[in-house]
Design a protein around this motif. Structure first.
Motif, mmCIF file in Angstrom:
data_model
loop_
_atom_site.group_PDB
_atom_site.id
_atom_site.type_symbol
_atom_site.label_atom_id
_atom_site.label_comp_id
_atom_site.label_asym_id
_atom_site.label_seq_id
_atom_site.Cartn_x
_atom_site.Cartn_y
_atom_site.Cartn_z
ATOM 1 N N ASP A 19 -51.563 51.183 16.031
ATOM 2 C CA ASP A 19 -52.914 50.840 15.571
ATOM 3 C C ASP A 19 -53.099 49.345 15.376
ATOM 4 O O ASP A 19 -52.139 48.573 15.314
ATOM 5 C CB ASP A 19 -53.206 51.548 14.246
ATOM 6 C CG ASP A 19 -52.946 53.040 14.306
ATOM 7 O OD1 ASP A 19 -53.114 53.621 15.394
ATOM 8 O OD2 ASP A 19 -52.569 53.607 13.260
ATOM 9 N N ILE A 71 -65.398 46.395 19.534
ATOM 10 C CA ILE A 71 -64.866 47.750 19.371
ATOM 11 C C ILE A 71 -65.609 48.745 20.258
ATOM 12 O O ILE A 71 -66.831 48.673 20.404
ATOM 13 C CB ILE A 71 -65.009 48.201 17.903
ATOM 14 C CG1 ILE A 71 -64.428 47.151 16.949
ATOM 15 C CG2 ILE A 71 -64.358 49.560 17.684
ATOM 16 C CD1 ILE A 71 -62.965 46.880 17.113
ATOM 17 N N ASN A 72 -64.860 49.683 20.818
ATOM 18 C CA ASN A 72 -65.465 50.822 21.499
ATOM 19 C C ASN A 72 -65.548 51.974 20.500
ATOM 20 O O ASN A 72 -64.532 52.583 20.161
ATOM 21 C CB ASN A 72 -64.625 51.233 22.700
ATOM 22 C CG ASN A 72 -65.212 52.443 23.432
ATOM 23 O OD1 ASN A 72 -66.266 52.953 23.076
ATOM 24 N ND2 ASN A 72 -64.516 52.902 24.462
ATOM 25 N N ALA A 95 -64.030 55.509 21.629
ATOM 26 C CA ALA A 95 -62.672 55.630 22.139
ATOM 27 C C ALA A 95 -61.943 56.755 21.403
ATOM 28 O O ALA A 95 -62.264 57.071 20.257
ATOM 29 C CB ALA A 95 -61.923 54.312 21.977
ATOM 30 N N GLY A 113 -59.729 58.847 19.053
ATOM 31 C CA GLY A 113 -59.210 58.577 17.712
ATOM 32 C C GLY A 113 -59.504 59.768 16.834
ATOM 33 O O GLY A 113 -59.676 60.894 17.312
ATOM 34 N N VAL A 122 -58.427 50.568 14.104
ATOM 35 C CA VAL A 122 -58.551 50.989 15.498
ATOM 36 C C VAL A 122 -57.290 51.759 15.850
ATOM 37 O O VAL A 122 -56.211 51.184 15.988
ATOM 38 C CB VAL A 122 -58.726 49.784 16.440
ATOM 39 C CG1 VAL A 122 -58.860 50.253 17.884
ATOM 40 C CG2 VAL A 122 -59.952 48.969 16.033
ATOM 41 N N GLU A 123 -57.425 53.063 15.966
ATOM 42 C CA GLU A 123 -56.276 53.919 16.218
ATOM 43 C C GLU A 123 -55.895 53.912 17.694
ATOM 44 O O GLU A 123 -56.751 53.790 18.569
ATOM 45 C CB GLU A 123 -56.587 55.343 15.768
ATOM 46 C CG GLU A 123 -56.926 55.446 14.280
ATOM 47 C CD GLU A 123 -57.413 56.820 13.906
ATOM 48 O OE1 GLU A 123 -56.803 57.434 13.025
ATOM 49 O OE2 GLU A 123 -58.405 57.273 14.505
ATOM 50 N N ASN A 124 -54.602 54.047 17.968
ATOM 51 C CA ASN A 124 -54.112 54.061 19.344
ATOM 52 C C ASN A 124 -54.709 52.895 20.138
ATOM 53 O O ASN A 124 -55.254 53.069 21.225
ATOM 54 C CB ASN A 124 -54.441 55.391 20.027
ATOM 55 C CG ASN A 124 -53.836 56.576 19.298
ATOM 56 O OD1 ASN A 124 -52.673 56.554 18.926
ATOM 57 N ND2 ASN A 124 -54.646 57.605 19.075
ATOM 58 N N ALA A 125 -54.607 51.715 19.551
ATOM 59 C CA ALA A 125 -55.286 50.540 20.084
ATOM 60 C C ALA A 125 -54.779 50.177 21.478
ATOM 61 O O ALA A 125 -53.581 50.046 21.710
ATOM 62 C CB ALA A 125 -55.098 49.358 19.139
ATOM 63 N N GLU A 126 -55.722 50.031 22.382
ATOM 64 C CA GLU A 126 -55.400 49.656 23.757
ATOM 65 C C GLU A 126 -56.496 48.743 24.283
ATOM 66 O O GLU A 126 -57.682 49.110 24.276
ATOM 67 C CB GLU A 126 -55.281 50.889 24.638
ATOM 68 C CG GLU A 126 -54.889 50.588 26.065
ATOM 69 C CD GLU A 126 -54.745 51.840 26.903
ATOM 70 O OE1 GLU A 126 -54.694 51.712 28.144
ATOM 71 O OE2 GLU A 126 -54.686 52.942 26.325
ATOM 72 N N THR A 168 -59.693 49.791 26.437
ATOM 73 C CA THR A 168 -60.088 51.162 26.144
ATOM 74 C C THR A 168 -60.738 51.271 24.772
ATOM 75 O O THR A 168 -61.860 51.778 24.644
ATOM 76 C CB THR A 168 -58.877 52.109 26.210
ATOM 77 O OG1 THR A 168 -58.325 52.082 27.520
ATOM 78 C CG2 THR A 168 -59.289 53.543 25.886
ATOM 79 N N SER A 169 -60.037 50.807 23.749
ATOM 80 C CA SER A 169 -60.565 50.917 22.386
ATOM 81 C C SER A 169 -61.085 49.599 21.839
ATOM 82 O O SER A 169 -61.861 49.588 20.880
ATOM 83 C CB SER A 169 -59.491 51.477 21.450
ATOM 84 O OG SER A 169 -58.290 50.750 21.565
#
Length: 337
Positions: A26, A84-85, A88, A90, A109-113, A116-117
């Protein structure tokens, strides 16, 4: 930290909640700006979104600064400025029924990529302008749906945030002429400021006559005279816009609808058969959420014109009231920290 939530039909509050911490995948973002969308006003009016009815965090148009990065996250560093998306993957959509909203001091921001996110923006882009990224992705998707080509002649109905963003997008896509139609002189001034080639005040001018003057004359398949406009975009949501576009569309013109129509619109298809118009609708931003980020970075002064009102975070609830009041503001952004 503080966050703004819906507490019931027509009511909001600023709540103290635990500041989240970033896990290994994250990123924790200190929010610096959040735009207010018409959907925020809707969520307030109905008292939130199940399953968080009465406790819905608000805000999905966010920009901020990274303050914590999980050990497994790549391509992001503390201090990066990001957008921020909100949709995405989460634990839930940000600001639209999920457990977080961008009208907060911090956002996890979870599982930040990257790509994508979230996306990194240059430090010289003001946070309040960067916060336009999400609605401008909506506008860019509308532009893309119309299939605009270099040299096309375009008219955009409605000089609100989406219409203005679309006008910028059409020009960046190579449109030869972009005309913006609205009723309000102040909005038309903004349209010229963001790069529209001409404007039409539909309360004082005949739209069909002015479009023919500006775009020349085209015809239907059977030779009936029409304006030479290639693309009509409805960013206003008034039935008269669709009817005007259909009545003036030349052979193979495209009519795009990005505005939300709250009531059915009557269309006489028999009267428009020989125009063989292409009608496309547009919703959201399947691929455009970060495609538009570069455009904002390179042209942020134009996008900045779209912001009509700025409020500090202490006045976030007043910002929500202003944004929900018809005629009070066009695009409201809350600055945080």
């Amino acid at each position: 930290m503080k966050t703004v939530i819906v507490t019931g039909p027509g009511t909001t509050a600023v709540r103290e909640v635990p500041t989240p911490s970033a896990g290994p995948k994250d990123v924790l973002v200190r929010m610096r700006a959040s735009g207010i969308c018409g959907s925020d006003s809707y969520y307030i009016s109905i008292g939130g979104i199940p399953p968080r009815q009465g406790e819905t965090p608000l805000g999905h148009e966010g920009a901020g600064e990274v303050v914590e990065v999980g050990a497994e996250v790549q391509g992001v560093a503390v201090g990066d400025h990001v957008v921020i998306n909100p949709i995405a993957p989460g634990s839930g959509m940000i600001g639209s029924g999920g457990p977080q909203g961008t009208l907060s001091e911090y956002l996890l921001v979870e599982n930040a990529e990257v790509g994508t996110s979230l996306a990194i923006i240059p430090d010289d882009v003001p946070f309040d302008v960067a916060a336009l990224n999400e609605p401008m992705a909506v506008a860019r998707h509308a532009v893309n749906r119309t299939g605009v080509k270099p040299g096309d002649k375009v008219v955009v109905f409605g000089a609100g945030p989406i219409g203005l963003g679309a006008a910028i997008g059409f020009k960046l896509s190579g449109a030869q002429s972009v005309v913006v139609v609205d009723l309000l002189p102040s909005r038309l001034e903004k349209a010229l400021a963001v790069g529209a080639d001409a404007v039409i005040n539909s309360s004082k001018e005949d739209v069909a006559t002015r479009l023919t003057e500006l775009h020349g004359t085209g015809t239907t398949a059977f030779g009936k005279p029409r304006a030479g406009t290639d693309i009509y975009l409805d960013a206003a949501g008034a039935p008269v816009v669709v009817q005007t576009a259909l009545a003036n569309a030349k052979h193979h013109a495209t009519i795009g609808v990005v505005a939300v129509h709250k009531k059915p619109v009557e269309v006489d298809f028999g009267a428009i058969l020989d125009a063989e118009v292409n009608i496309v609708t547009s919703m959201g931003y399947p691929t455009e959420i970060f495609e538009v980020t570069k455009e904002i970075a390179e042209n942020w002064e134009k996008f900045e014109v779209i912001i009509s009102d700025r409020f500090g975070f202490d006045d976030a609830q007043q910002a929500l009231v202003t944004a929900a009041t018809p005629g009070a503001a066009d695009k409201v952004v809350v600055t945080i920290g």
